[in-house]
Design a protein around this motif. Sequence first.
Motif, PDB file in Angstrom:
ATOM      1  N   LEU A 147      11.348  -5.905  -1.226  1.00 46.75           N
ATOM      2  CA  LEU A 147      11.006  -5.813   0.189  1.00 46.75           C
ATOM      3  C   LEU A 147      10.279  -4.519   0.506  1.00 46.75           C
ATOM      4  O   LEU A 147       9.348  -4.483   1.324  1.00 46.75           O
ATOM      5  CB  LEU A 147      12.275  -5.909   1.043  1.00 46.75           C
ATOM      6  N   ALA A 148      10.682  -3.433  -0.148  1.00 43.52           N
ATOM      7  CA  ALA A 148      10.120  -2.119   0.177  1.00 43.52           C
ATOM      8  C   ALA A 148       8.770  -1.889  -0.484  1.00 43.52           C
ATOM      9  O   ALA A 148       7.949  -1.121   0.035  1.00 43.52           O
ATOM     10  CB  ALA A 148      11.098  -1.022  -0.253  1.00 43.52           C
ATOM     11  N   GLY A 149       8.536  -2.538  -1.636  1.00 41.72           N
ATOM     12  CA  GLY A 149       7.342  -2.264  -2.426  1.00 41.72           C
ATOM     13  C   GLY A 149       6.049  -2.201  -1.639  1.00 41.72           C
ATOM     14  O   GLY A 149       5.305  -1.210  -1.730  1.00 41.72           O
ATOM     15  N   PRO A 150       5.722  -3.224  -0.828  1.00 40.02           N
ATOM     16  CA  PRO A 150       4.434  -3.199  -0.110  1.00 40.02           C
ATOM     17  C   PRO A 150       4.329  -2.097   0.933  1.00 40.02           C
ATOM     18  O   PRO A 150       3.228  -1.772   1.392  1.00 40.02           O
ATOM     19  CB  PRO A 150       4.387  -4.585   0.559  1.00 40.02           C
ATOM     20  N   TRP A 151       5.456  -1.507   1.318  1.00 43.66           N
ATOM     21  CA  TRP A 151       5.447  -0.514   2.395  1.00 43.66           C
ATOM     22  C   TRP A 151       5.595   0.921   1.895  1.00 43.66           C
ATOM     23  O   TRP A 151       5.638   1.854   2.703  1.00 43.66           O
ATOM     24  CB  TRP A 151       6.577  -0.828   3.389  1.00 43.66           C
ATOM     25  N   LEU A 152       5.685   1.096   0.601  1.00 42.88           N
ATOM     26  CA  LEU A 152       5.882   2.450   0.068  1.00 42.88           C
ATOM     27  C   LEU A 152       4.664   3.324   0.333  1.00 42.88           C
ATOM     28  O   LEU A 152       3.533   2.942   0.036  1.00 42.88           O
ATOM     29  CB  LEU A 152       6.160   2.391  -1.440  1.00 42.88           C
ATOM     30  N   GLN A 153       4.906   4.505   0.878  1.00 41.07           N
ATOM     31  CA  GLN A 153       3.862   5.487   1.117  1.00 41.07           C
ATOM     32  C   GLN A 153       4.379   6.865   0.719  1.00 41.07           C
ATOM     33  O   GLN A 153       5.588   7.091   0.653  1.00 41.07           O
ATOM     34  CB  GLN A 153       3.441   5.502   2.595  1.00 41.07           C
TER      35      GLN A 153
END
Length: 450
Positions: free
Chosen positions: A330-336
Amino acid sequence: MLSVRRALGSEGRLLRRLRAYLREESARLRRLARFYEKVQALHQDPKASVDNPLLAFSLIKRLHSDWPNVVYSDEATENTQALHAGFKEVEQELPGAEDLDGAARALMRLQDVYALSVKGMANGVFQRAGASRPPLYSPSRRVSLSADDCFHVGKVAYDTGDYYHSIAWLEEAVGLFRLSYGSWNPEDRSSLEDALDHLAFSYFMAGNISHALSLSREFLHYDPSNQRVARNVAKYEKLLEMGTAASAGPLRRPNGTHLQSRDTYEELCQRPGGQPASEHLPQLHCSYETNGSPYLLLQPAKKEMVQIQPYVALYHDFISDTEAETIKGLAGPWLQRSVVASGEKQQKAEYRISKSAWLKDTTDPVVRSLEQRIAAITGLDLRPPYAEYLQVVNYGLGGHYEPHFDHATEEPPLQNEVGQQDRHGHDLPECGGGRRLHRLHLRQLQRARG
């Protein structure tokens, strides 16, 4: 920051392209070998070509058309172009200069935090400097660094004026380049001359003029026409003759601006195990806990008391492997890139290297269930604005967060005696990753799923 798993996937695709290239090139070279062997066989009896009209015809034909076809064939170019096209397909996924320099700094952090031998690291061994004890970490596959690898790590330090690290790594680079001098390695972008040049200036800046002179003279042995290095030699000789060169003292590690408790932090990292031995803490115990919450009645939490004063507890098997994988997905696409507070703004910082994402409890039932579990165990209200959203952090290769407070420090609260900590993603696997609580002299180890 680069994901190591993603980088491995990209390199896997490049390997498949290279395998196809090698297969096509091998076939092309076999065809060339057959042509060579056929013509070479005819040259075993040169008179036959004169006597036999068919052989004379084939000789003339070969020289007129066969040889030009062989020499000017586009087949090699087509194979190379196919390899180039495959590289272009993954080029956007490949690490950049920032990733490479960050990985080099990660190796230097490992060197410092665990007091590792640079020579050992170059040989693929994680061994304490000057220690005869077993290695701290023995990887299943031992990988040695090349001369070019060591040169790049040393140059990253050199470019920031960190001669403590540049000298150690460039020494290894020079030694390895000397062993292979005269042979060509397709992956090398640097040379013995490059390493000698940077190492000589590093020693000069560290105050060791005589060694800088010796290395510069060695450089001129390989490249006598280099006027810049020749001027350096003259300068070093003059300094030594005049006796004005400063005496070379022991090299000192640079101390980071934000690393004010380095000794304690490194002692915790190097300590085997996460807490003091149990025989010294007889009151510590493990138990199943519900905290009076109906949510935990059927599956109580596994609690281990780590310290009594101040109170520290560790909950085991708090999150399942399946839940962890779901949350990471779930977090992968939003990692910054993670940021730190700077007044009213937020900015990137070298003392915090990671990627972060925040997940609301409405994102997925797994996130909601985890937050309910945390609330049940702690008795805290996790609804905004009382708590942050679930934070997911990827430290990648060499990621870290130097010692810091998990609260604002303008007006230190009462708990500031236990609040300073650091997190690391670059720990040696057998030493354990996780978090250090400096004021408590505790090191919290983490499971692989974390």
